[in-house]
Scaffold this motif. Structure first.
Motif, PDB file in Angstrom:
ATOM      1  N   TYR A 122       2.368  -8.416  -1.643  1.00  0.00           N
ATOM      2  CA  TYR A 122       3.696  -9.022  -1.422  1.00  0.00           C
ATOM      3  C   TYR A 122       4.791  -8.915  -2.318  1.00  0.00           C
ATOM      4  CZ  TYR A 122       0.578 -11.571   2.016  1.00  0.00           C
ATOM      5  OH  TYR A 122      -0.070 -11.926   2.952  1.00  0.00           O
ATOM      6  N   PHE A 123       4.171  -8.752  -3.597  1.00  0.00           N
ATOM      7  CA  PHE A 123       5.125  -8.634  -4.931  1.00  0.00           C
ATOM      8  C   PHE A 123       5.979  -7.130  -4.429  1.00  0.00           C
ATOM      9  CE2 PHE A 123       5.564  -6.133  -8.610  1.00  0.00           C
ATOM     10  CZ  PHE A 123       6.774  -6.576  -9.205  1.00  0.00           C
ATOM     11  N   TYR A 124       5.063  -6.152  -4.259  1.00  0.00           N
ATOM     12  CA  TYR A 124       5.645  -4.924  -4.092  1.00  0.00           C
ATOM     13  C   TYR A 124       6.432  -4.731  -2.641  1.00  0.00           C
ATOM     14  CZ  TYR A 124       3.084  -2.740  -7.870  1.00  0.00           C
ATOM     15  OH  TYR A 124       2.544  -2.535  -9.258  1.00  0.00           O
ATOM     16  N   GLN A 125       6.192  -5.632  -1.840  1.00  0.00           N
ATOM     17  CA  GLN A 125       6.959  -5.463  -0.516  1.00  0.00           C
ATOM     18  C   GLN A 125       8.123  -6.326  -0.869  1.00  0.00           C
ATOM     19  OE1 GLN A 125       4.262  -7.457   2.327  1.00  0.00           O
ATOM     20  NE2 GLN A 125       2.877  -5.581   2.401  1.00  0.00           N
ATOM     21  N   GLU A 169      -7.548 -12.210  -2.906  1.00  0.00           N
ATOM     22  CA  GLU A 169      -6.289 -12.828  -2.814  1.00  0.00           C
ATOM     23  C   GLU A 169      -5.499 -12.320  -4.140  1.00  0.00           C
ATOM     24  OE1 GLU A 169      -5.255 -17.574  -4.185  1.00  0.00           O
ATOM     25  OE2 GLU A 169      -7.023 -17.116  -3.124  1.00  0.00           O
ATOM     26  N   ASP A 170      -6.027 -12.086  -5.160  1.00  0.00           N
ATOM     27  CA  ASP A 170      -5.188 -11.592  -6.243  1.00  0.00           C
ATOM     28  C   ASP A 170      -4.217 -10.239  -5.820  1.00  0.00           C
ATOM     29  OD1 ASP A 170      -5.592 -13.450  -8.109  1.00  0.00           O
ATOM     30  OD2 ASP A 170      -7.454 -12.328  -9.034  1.00  0.00           O
ATOM     31  N   TYR A 171      -5.083  -9.509  -5.192  1.00  0.00           N
ATOM     32  CA  TYR A 171      -4.376  -8.288  -4.779  1.00  0.00           C
ATOM     33  C   TYR A 171      -3.459  -8.323  -3.449  1.00  0.00           C
ATOM     34  CZ  TYR A 171      -6.984  -5.295  -8.080  1.00  0.00           C
ATOM     35  OH  TYR A 171      -7.275  -4.891  -9.219  1.00  0.00           O
ATOM     36  N   TRP A 202      -8.035  -7.912 -13.930  1.00  0.00           N
ATOM     37  CA  TRP A 202      -7.647  -7.063 -12.876  1.00  0.00           C
ATOM     38  C   TRP A 202      -7.906  -5.464 -13.622  1.00  0.00           C
ATOM     39  CZ3 TRP A 202      -4.745 -11.376 -14.001  1.00  0.00           C
ATOM     40  CH2 TRP A 202      -4.387 -11.827 -13.091  1.00  0.00           C
ATOM     41  N   PHE A 203      -8.272  -5.408 -14.748  1.00  0.00           N
ATOM     42  CA  PHE A 203      -8.596  -4.204 -15.165  1.00  0.00           C
ATOM     43  C   PHE A 203     -10.010  -4.386 -16.030  1.00  0.00           C
ATOM     44  CE2 PHE A 203      -4.015  -4.231 -15.139  1.00  0.00           C
ATOM     45  CZ  PHE A 203      -3.724  -3.099 -14.561  1.00  0.00           C
ATOM     46  N   ALA A 204     -11.149  -4.605 -14.912  1.00  0.00           N
ATOM     47  CA  ALA A 204     -12.142  -5.015 -15.791  1.00  0.00           C
ATOM     48  C   ALA A 204     -13.020  -3.853 -16.355  1.00  0.00           C
ATOM     49  CB  ALA A 204     -13.102  -5.612 -14.432  1.00  0.00           C
ATOM     50  N   VAL A 205     -12.942  -2.580 -15.886  1.00  0.00           N
ATOM     51  CA  VAL A 205     -13.687  -1.584 -16.480  1.00  0.00           C
ATOM     52  C   VAL A 205     -13.200  -0.992 -17.647  1.00  0.00           C
ATOM     53  CG1 VAL A 205     -14.811   0.601 -15.936  1.00  0.00           C
ATOM     54  CG2 VAL A 205     -14.548  -1.112 -14.193  1.00  0.00           C
ATOM     55  N   GLU A 206     -13.819  -0.975 -18.862  1.00  0.00           N
ATOM     56  CA  GLU A 206     -13.011  -0.593 -20.123  1.00  0.00           C
ATOM     57  C   GLU A 206     -12.875   0.906 -20.169  1.00  0.00           C
ATOM     58  OE1 GLU A 206     -14.478  -0.558 -24.604  1.00  0.00           O
ATOM     59  OE2 GLU A 206     -15.726  -1.472 -23.342  1.00  0.00           O
ATOM     60  N   GLU A 207     -13.325   1.802 -19.500  1.00  0.00           N
ATOM     61  CA  GLU A 207     -13.205   2.978 -19.698  1.00  0.00           C
ATOM     62  C   GLU A 207     -12.109   3.296 -18.850  1.00  0.00           C
ATOM     63  OE1 GLU A 207     -16.519   4.903 -16.173  1.00  0.00           O
ATOM     64  OE2 GLU A 207     -17.067   4.287 -18.171  1.00  0.00           O
ATOM     65  N   ASN A 208     -11.866   2.567 -17.686  1.00  0.00           N
ATOM     66  CA  ASN A 208     -10.360   2.940 -16.872  1.00  0.00           C
ATOM     67  C   ASN A 208      -9.356   2.280 -17.741  1.00  0.00           C
ATOM     68  OD1 ASN A 208     -12.126   3.834 -14.684  1.00  0.00           O
ATOM     69  ND2 ASN A 208     -11.967   1.771 -13.724  1.00  0.00           N
ATOM     70  N   SER A 233      13.302  11.230  -6.050  1.00  0.00           N
ATOM     71  CA  SER A 233      13.893  10.692  -4.932  1.00  0.00           C
ATOM     72  C   SER A 233      13.013   9.515  -4.189  1.00  0.00           C
ATOM     73  CB  SER A 233      13.897  11.899  -3.604  1.00  0.00           C
ATOM     74  OG  SER A 233      14.747  12.785  -4.073  1.00  0.00           O
ATOM     75  N   PHE A 234      11.712   9.478  -4.567  1.00  0.00           N
ATOM     76  CA  PHE A 234      10.912   8.368  -4.059  1.00  0.00           C
ATOM     77  C   PHE A 234      10.037   7.894  -5.190  1.00  0.00           C
ATOM     78  CE2 PHE A 234      11.651  11.846  -0.801  1.00  0.00           C
ATOM     79  CZ  PHE A 234      12.269  10.690   0.372  1.00  0.00           C
ATOM     80  N   MET A 235       9.650   6.717  -5.032  1.00  0.00           N
ATOM     81  CA  MET A 235       8.658   6.179  -6.072  1.00  0.00           C
ATOM     82  C   MET A 235       7.428   5.622  -5.153  1.00  0.00           C
ATOM     83  SD  MET A 235       9.272   3.206  -8.564  1.00  0.00           S
ATOM     84  CE  MET A 235      10.348   3.919  -9.868  1.00  0.00           C
ATOM     85  N   GLN A 236       6.278   5.747  -5.605  1.00  0.00           N
ATOM     86  CA  GLN A 236       5.009   5.047  -4.859  1.00  0.00           C
ATOM     87  C   GLN A 236       4.217   4.134  -5.783  1.00  0.00           C
ATOM     88  OE1 GLN A 236       2.765   8.587  -3.312  1.00  0.00           O
ATOM     89  NE2 GLN A 236       1.689   8.493  -5.098  1.00  0.00           N
ATOM     90  N   VAL A 237       3.571   3.531  -5.318  1.00  0.00           N
ATOM     91  CA  VAL A 237       2.380   2.752  -5.870  1.00  0.00           C
ATOM     92  C   VAL A 237       1.446   2.484  -5.047  1.00  0.00           C
ATOM     93  CG1 VAL A 237       3.353   0.329  -5.185  1.00  0.00           C
ATOM     94  CG2 VAL A 237       2.208   0.653  -7.355  1.00  0.00           C
ATOM     95  N   LYS A 238       0.248   2.535  -5.602  1.00  0.00           N
ATOM     96  CA  LYS A 238      -1.316   2.279  -5.015  1.00  0.00           C
ATOM     97  C   LYS A 238      -1.763   0.915  -5.314  1.00  0.00           C
ATOM     98  CE  LYS A 238      -2.512   7.160  -5.091  1.00  0.00           C
ATOM     99  NZ  LYS A 238      -1.699   7.759  -6.077  1.00  0.00           N
ATOM    100  N   THR A 239      -2.171   0.395  -4.572  1.00  0.00           N
ATOM    101  CA  THR A 239      -3.106  -1.223  -4.854  1.00  0.00           C
ATOM    102  C   THR A 239      -4.121  -1.410  -3.787  1.00  0.00           C
ATOM    103  OG1 THR A 239      -2.698  -3.448  -5.255  1.00  0.00           O
ATOM    104  CG2 THR A 239      -1.275  -2.680  -3.333  1.00  0.00           C
ATOM    105  N   VAL A 240      -4.897  -2.262  -4.028  1.00  0.00           N
ATOM    106  CA  VAL A 240      -6.107  -2.642  -2.812  1.00  0.00           C
ATOM    107  C   VAL A 240      -5.340  -3.217  -1.586  1.00  0.00           C
ATOM    108  CG1 VAL A 240      -8.018  -3.999  -2.501  1.00  0.00           C
ATOM    109  CG2 VAL A 240      -7.553  -3.076  -4.816  1.00  0.00           C
ATOM    110  N   LYS A 241      -5.912  -2.758  -0.551  1.00  0.00           N
ATOM    111  CA  LYS A 241      -5.355  -3.283   0.662  1.00  0.00           C
ATOM    112  C   LYS A 241      -5.137  -4.729   0.996  1.00  0.00           C
ATOM    113  CE  LYS A 241      -6.558  -2.732   5.552  1.00  0.00           C
ATOM    114  NZ  LYS A 241      -7.860  -3.038   6.453  1.00  0.00           N
ATOM    115  N   LEU A 242      -4.158  -5.047   1.585  1.00  0.00           N
ATOM    116  CA  LEU A 242      -3.864  -6.334   1.938  1.00  0.00           C
ATOM    117  C   LEU A 242      -5.251  -6.892   2.662  1.00  0.00           C
ATOM    118  CD1 LEU A 242      -1.607  -8.612   1.769  1.00  0.00           C
ATOM    119  CD2 LEU A 242      -0.745  -7.771   3.962  1.00  0.00           C
ATOM    120  N   GLY A 243      -5.381  -8.150   2.363  1.00  0.00           N
ATOM    121  CA  GLY A 243      -6.511  -8.878   3.078  1.00  0.00           C
ATOM    122  C   GLY A 243      -7.744  -8.900   2.473  1.00  0.00           C
ATOM    123  N   MET A 244      -8.062  -8.049   1.442  1.00  0.00           N
ATOM    124  CA  MET A 244      -9.383  -7.732   0.755  1.00  0.00           C
ATOM    125  C   MET A 244      -9.658  -8.890  -0.251  1.00  0.00           C
ATOM    126  SD  MET A 244     -10.552  -5.252   2.417  1.00  0.00           S
ATOM    127  CE  MET A 244     -12.026  -4.898   1.215  1.00  0.00           C
TER     128      MET A 244
END
Length: 152
Positions: A122-125, A115-117, A26-32, A102-113
């Motif tokens: 679905y987890f966040y939903q 399987e792992d994402y 999931w975190f493939a890029v070492e610099e990231n 008041s709010f919490m957000q999270v970013k991920t790769v769009k559904l359907g791109m």
């Protein structure tokens, strides 16, 4: 399983390094990975421990006056689907609310791109996050960004 708010910047770096370096699928890029580790000091940081060993973490970053984001989250693969992520997010919601957000957000790769994402979406939903906005070029065309949000 114990969920802790971590205060020590050195512990934050050590925990994030241990977990992220074990999750290179999931975190493939070492610099990231390194950027997430180096940004952990000073963040609201929550970790899951099995005995003395960290098995997951997340940290929060302020994105607006009223909004905090799960900037990064990782759980060792052998602990997936054992409630660790859910417990981390529940504690993060408590910490964020206590800090006045008041709010919490999270970013991920769009559904359907990928399987792992899709499982991530679905987890966040399942935790009550709602689709807020899809930004197709925030990261790149192969990884359109889905933003989820919830009221605290």
């Amino acid at each position: 399983m114990e969920i802790r708010v971590v205060e020590s910047d050195e512990e934050k770096k050590a925990v994030s390094r241990k977990i992220l370096e074990a999750l290179t699928d999931w975190f493939a890029v070492e610099e990231n990975r390194e950027a997430y580790i180096m940004k952990s000091p000073g963040k609201k940081f929550i970790a899951a421990y099995e005995g003395d060993s960290a098995v997951g973490f997340l940290y929060l970053s302020q994105t607006g006056r009223e909004t905090v984001e799960i900037a990064v989250m990782g759980v060792l693969q052998e602990f997936h689907r054992h409630g660790v992520g859910k417990k981390l997010v529940e504690k993060a919601k408590e910490v964020a609310k206590d800090a006045g957000y008041s709010f919490m957000q999270v970013k991920t790769v769009k559904l359907g791109m990928y399987e792992d994402y899709d499982r991530t979406n679905y987890f966040y939903q399942s935790l009550g996050f709602k689709e807020f906005e899809m930004m197709p070029l925030l990261w790149d065309e192969a990884n359109p960004c889905q933003i989820y949000v919830m009221a605290l």
